[in-house]
Design an enzyme around this catalytic site. Sequence first.
Site, mmCIF file in Angstrom:
data_model
loop_
_atom_site.group_PDB
_atom_site.id
_atom_site.type_symbol
_atom_site.label_atom_id
_atom_site.label_comp_id
_atom_site.label_asym_id
_atom_site.label_seq_id
_atom_site.Cartn_x
_atom_site.Cartn_y
_atom_site.Cartn_z
ATOM 1 N N HIS A 81 -14.199 -2.032 6.346
ATOM 2 C CA HIS A 81 -13.389 -2.621 6.839
ATOM 3 C C HIS A 81 -13.152 -3.113 8.046
ATOM 4 O O HIS A 81 -14.131 -2.279 8.556
ATOM 5 C CB HIS A 81 -11.778 -1.180 7.173
ATOM 6 C CG HIS A 81 -10.515 -2.059 7.661
ATOM 7 N ND1 HIS A 81 -9.994 -1.842 8.776
ATOM 8 C CD2 HIS A 81 -9.423 -2.086 6.176
ATOM 9 C CE1 HIS A 81 -8.793 -3.051 7.875
ATOM 10 N NE2 HIS A 81 -8.094 -2.681 7.475
ATOM 11 N N HIS A 84 -7.154 4.924 1.467
ATOM 12 C CA HIS A 84 -6.507 4.594 0.923
ATOM 13 C C HIS A 84 -7.000 5.957 -0.330
ATOM 14 O O HIS A 84 -6.227 5.599 -1.867
ATOM 15 C CB HIS A 84 -7.472 3.058 -0.299
ATOM 16 C CG HIS A 84 -6.601 1.773 0.577
ATOM 17 N ND1 HIS A 84 -5.753 1.214 0.366
ATOM 18 C CD2 HIS A 84 -7.432 1.289 1.815
ATOM 19 C CE1 HIS A 84 -5.809 0.261 1.028
ATOM 20 N NE2 HIS A 84 -6.870 0.490 2.463
ATOM 21 N N ASN A 86 0.521 -1.226 -0.011
ATOM 22 C CA ASN A 86 0.375 -0.439 0.219
ATOM 23 C C ASN A 86 0.877 1.062 0.055
ATOM 24 O O ASN A 86 0.264 2.628 0.589
ATOM 25 C CB ASN A 86 -0.589 0.154 1.259
ATOM 26 C CG ASN A 86 -2.048 -1.383 1.133
ATOM 27 O OD1 ASN A 86 -2.226 -1.448 0.365
ATOM 28 N ND2 ASN A 86 -2.504 -1.396 2.177
ATOM 29 N N ASP A 133 -13.649 7.545 5.822
ATOM 30 C CA ASP A 133 -12.067 6.732 6.761
ATOM 31 C C ASP A 133 -11.610 6.709 4.558
ATOM 32 O O ASP A 133 -11.989 5.793 3.879
ATOM 33 C CB ASP A 133 -12.171 4.765 6.595
ATOM 34 C CG ASP A 133 -10.741 4.218 7.253
ATOM 35 O OD1 ASP A 133 -9.928 4.537 6.115
ATOM 36 O OD2 ASP A 133 -10.911 3.416 7.230
ATOM 37 N N LYS A 154 -0.142 3.770 4.795
ATOM 38 C CA LYS A 154 -0.079 3.624 3.292
ATOM 39 C C LYS A 154 0.207 4.857 2.622
ATOM 40 O O LYS A 154 1.576 4.641 1.827
ATOM 41 C CB LYS A 154 -1.808 2.942 2.763
ATOM 42 C CG LYS A 154 -2.076 1.331 3.995
ATOM 43 C CD LYS A 154 -3.390 2.075 3.910
ATOM 44 C CE LYS A 154 -3.956 0.553 4.461
ATOM 45 N NZ LYS A 154 -4.742 0.583 5.245
ATOM 46 N N SER A 212 -11.157 -0.831 0.259
ATOM 47 C CA SER A 212 -9.571 -1.129 -0.130
ATOM 48 C C SER A 212 -9.561 -1.949 -0.212
ATOM 49 O O SER A 212 -8.780 -2.523 -1.058
ATOM 50 C CB SER A 212 -9.026 -1.897 1.847
ATOM 51 O OG SER A 212 -10.464 -2.323 2.550
ATOM 52 N N GLU A 252 -15.948 4.429 3.614
ATOM 53 C CA GLU A 252 -14.659 4.567 2.822
ATOM 54 C C GLU A 252 -14.443 5.653 1.806
ATOM 55 O O GLU A 252 -15.887 5.840 0.707
ATOM 56 C CB GLU A 252 -14.095 3.426 1.995
ATOM 57 C CG GLU A 252 -13.889 2.348 3.873
ATOM 58 C CD GLU A 252 -12.890 0.753 3.514
ATOM 59 O OE1 GLU A 252 -12.575 1.219 3.027
ATOM 60 O OE2 GLU A 252 -13.485 -0.013 4.550
#
Length: 384
Positions: free
Chosen positions: A134, A210, A48, A207, A229, A182, A178
């Site tokens: 997640h 990523h 990541n 979130d 990440k 992810s 998110e």
Amino acid sequence: MPVLDDVLAARMNTLEQAALRRRVVVTDREEAPYVMRGGKRLISFSCNDYLGLSKHPKLVEAACAATQQYGVGGGASRLVTGNHPLYEALESALAAYKGTEAACVFGSGYLANIGTITALMNKGDLILADKLSHSCIVDAAQLSGATFKRFAHNDLGHLDILLQTYRQSYERCLIVTETVFSMDGDIAPLEGIMALAKKHSAWVMSDDAHGLGLVTSSPVDIQMGTLSKAAGVYGGYVCGSQTLVDYLKNSARSLIYTTSLPPGVIASSVTALEVMQAEPERGEKALANVQLFTQRLGFPSAQSAIVPLVLGDAARALEASRQLEKEGFLVSAIRPPTVPANTARLRFAFSALHESAEIERLTEVIRRDGWLQNTDTERLDAAS
Ligand SMILES: *Cc1c(COP(=O)(O)O)cnc(C)c1O
């Protein structure tokens, strides 16, 4: 009493039978994006470290300098004597980066979600999270004691129905999603979620684990993310109002009852944010790399640095991963419970450090070995 090891061995055997047993494999990341495993050099499509910052000389230098000056450990909780001056620098840099009043740094992204959600929500409250959120969001919601329901992935209609049905029976409501998912790489409809939150009087938390450094997303009430990440280091954060941050520093148990981060880690994160701003071409390169991959395979254009190839069966995903490893590629198989049952997959993560020729060879091997067969429709099903 049954013998502990017998009970555990039986459970491990069940996992093994279902191709769900996990093993941690020694992996040396000396020269990104290459890794060494079992004496073999592989090019990794599973890190990541999207911007290649974990090896950046300026970040390494910052860690060494701070370690020389302050030592290796934080010494205590941030609320006791662990609130290093470097925290101030990192929190103001994060707030500036995200355009918020304030930021609060946690030990990790996991700890940020656990601490924030449990600090905000209690019994009598309602948490609505995207179905593909997640595990640490799920853990946090369960730990909070609030009523926890999940809406179908990225489905505003379903979220609206849940809000209409349940909102009025609870005191407060938090919607969690998110920014970039992810394991799927797709993006949440944050504008639509915020409109529903306004209509039904709910708060929104995103979130951005990523998304940071790659995809910009709409500001919501509580913007969580990780420095582990794209930033290449370690640590979690929440950005938002000064009041939110002050409250978290008083109430988030995963911030209060744990030791502060090592000074070297905080210093590298400050430098990471500087490099991300000074070198936007890193994010652009990672996204150009992922586009090359999706275009070569005839997939829909990627929305982030992550592309899943859903293979369904856990054993099939493991086999695909093994075959790619023989060709010199590290692409980890992602299996339940990380992803829903029957959606085991290869998850490809692209970095600024990958080269076009390597990506092209990867797509050729995927085509040649037939991993695209019977997968495209499943891939779309899983994403819907
Ligand atoms: C990785 C991840 C986290 C946890 O972040 P860490 O800093 O690794 O603890 C939280 N949320 C999502 C969506 C993640 O992918």
